[in-house]
Design an enzyme around this catalytic site. Structure first.
Site, short mmCIF file in Angstrom:
data_model
loop_
_atom_site.label_atom_id
_atom_site.label_comp_id
_atom_site.label_asym_id
_atom_site.label_seq_id
_atom_site.Cartn_x
_atom_site.Cartn_y
_atom_site.Cartn_z
N ILE A 55 -9.09 49.53 -23.92
CA ILE A 55 -8.09 50.58 -23.72
C ILE A 55 -8.02 51.33 -25.05
O ILE A 55 -7.49 50.80 -26.04
CB ILE A 55 -6.72 49.99 -23.34
CG1 ILE A 55 -6.85 49.17 -22.06
CG2 ILE A 55 -5.69 51.11 -23.15
CD1 ILE A 55 -5.56 48.46 -21.65
N MET A 56 -8.57 52.52 -25.07
CA MET A 56 -8.77 53.25 -26.33
C MET A 56 -7.48 53.99 -26.71
O MET A 56 -7.35 55.19 -26.50
CB MET A 56 -9.95 54.21 -26.19
CG MET A 56 -11.24 53.54 -25.78
SD MET A 56 -12.63 54.67 -25.64
CE MET A 56 -12.11 55.69 -24.25
N ASP A 57 -6.55 53.26 -27.31
CA ASP A 57 -5.22 53.80 -27.58
C ASP A 57 -5.09 54.20 -29.05
O ASP A 57 -5.54 53.48 -29.94
CB ASP A 57 -4.17 52.73 -27.23
CG ASP A 57 -2.78 53.31 -27.12
OD1 ASP A 57 -2.63 54.55 -27.09
OD2 ASP A 57 -1.81 52.52 -27.07
N GLY A 58 -4.47 55.35 -29.28
CA GLY A 58 -4.13 55.73 -30.66
C GLY A 58 -4.81 56.97 -31.19
O GLY A 58 -4.62 57.32 -32.36
N THR A 240 -6.23 48.80 -28.46
CA THR A 240 -5.99 49.08 -29.87
C THR A 240 -4.57 49.61 -30.07
O THR A 240 -3.87 49.92 -29.12
CB THR A 240 -7.02 50.08 -30.40
OG1 THR A 240 -7.03 51.24 -29.55
CG2 THR A 240 -8.40 49.48 -30.43
#
Length: 299
Positions: A55-58, A240
């Site tokens: 989950i490519m968060d940020g 992240t």
């Protein structure tokens, strides 16, 4: 410190003017590759995951914290994605899945959504035109989700990329966009029901019963119609930026996945973070396998 010495290194630029710089760059790149291979070799003595989901968060926060142009965070996130893809390939992983765009993201500001769609189209077309990464890992690319919700240029580009990599036998890279797990499960149920209706319309009820077709919907029926059909469930799910929510991502497939939430924002995610994630997975692997085997016995 570790990450600064083992990051993915592009090929050396032959146009570098200073020969000493060229030599130093080449030596450093070789040293980085050697250290990375040594670390991978040590890791391989333990159980290695076959499938990692991210989950490519940020990306947005990365740009905000550094006071850079908003879209720059997503562009740097794409670079982190390609680097992670190559690291996973070097480690022998077969399946990588990423949460790129949620159906709920369409509720964001229309200007932001339009900008993200344009960036998606740009990056997909880059992969179509410059196939270095795809060829290196012999990558098969899937797009999981309601593609009809995408803008037409993005949808067409995604379909072209899937078609052009469909026969590749290397790493399987699945991009979830626009996606959420609720929609995936509903889609699977609808497909099973449509199949049953078709069978009932073609044959009379008695012959259907004799052929072993039942009205009940089983877990196996739904598995067969998930976007992820044919892929093993993720061994590790990494989100992240320290967030602990799954945000409606692969809820059906993550019963026995090891969930991790490292603090770095997605553009900051590097080789050292991936190594640490695998070490954590190896530490809990016996418990995960025990739980999985117990669940099989109870079926």
């Amino acid at each position: 410190m570790l990450g600064s010495h083992i990051s993915y290194s592009p090929s050396v630029n032959p146009k570098t003017e200073n020969p000493d710089e060229l030599i130093a760059t080449g030596v450093l790149a070789s040293l980085q590759n050697f250290i990375r291979k040594c670390i991978v070799a040590v890791l391989s003595y333990g159980p290695m995951p076959k499938h990692i989901a991210f989950i490519m968060d940020g990306n947005h926060r990365y740009a905000k914290f550094r006071s850079i142009q908003e879209g720059s965070g997503h562009r740097m996130g794409f670079s982190a994605l390609i680097a992670s893809l190559l690291y996973c390939y070097e480690m022998g992983m077969k399946y990588i899945t990423v949460y790129a765009f949620s159906i709920d993201n369409f509720k964001r500001d229309p200007t932001e959504v339009k900008s993200l769609m344009e960036l998606m189209e740009e990056k997909i077309n880059e992969l179509l035109e410059n196939r270095n990464v795809i060829n290196k890992v012999n990558c098969k690319i899937n797009f999981w989700g309601k593609l009809d919700m995408l803008s037409e240029p993005v949808r067409v580009a995604a379909e072209k990329l899937m078609a052009s990599t469909a026969e590749n036998k290397g790493l399987v890279f699945s991009v979830c966009m626009p996606y959420n797990s609720t929609s995936e499960i509903v889609n699977a149920v609808n497909k099973v029901c449509a199949e049953r209706r078709d069978i009932l319309q073609r044959e009379d009820v008695d012959s259907v019963a004799n052929n072993g077709v039942h009205s009940d919907i089983s877990v196996a029926d739904l598995d067969h119609h998930m976007y992820s059909a044919g892929c093993p469930d993720p061994d590790i799910v990494i989100r992240t930026s320290g967030e602990t929510r799954l945000s409606n991502f692969l809820l059906w497939q993550t019963m026995f996945s090891h969930l991790q939430n490292p603090d770095p924002l997605w553009p900051e995610f590097s080789f050292k973070h991936l190594v640490w994630a695998i070490l954590q997975y190896q530490r809990v692997h016996p418990y995960i396998e025990q739980s999985r085997n117990l669940a099989k016995k109870q079926l």
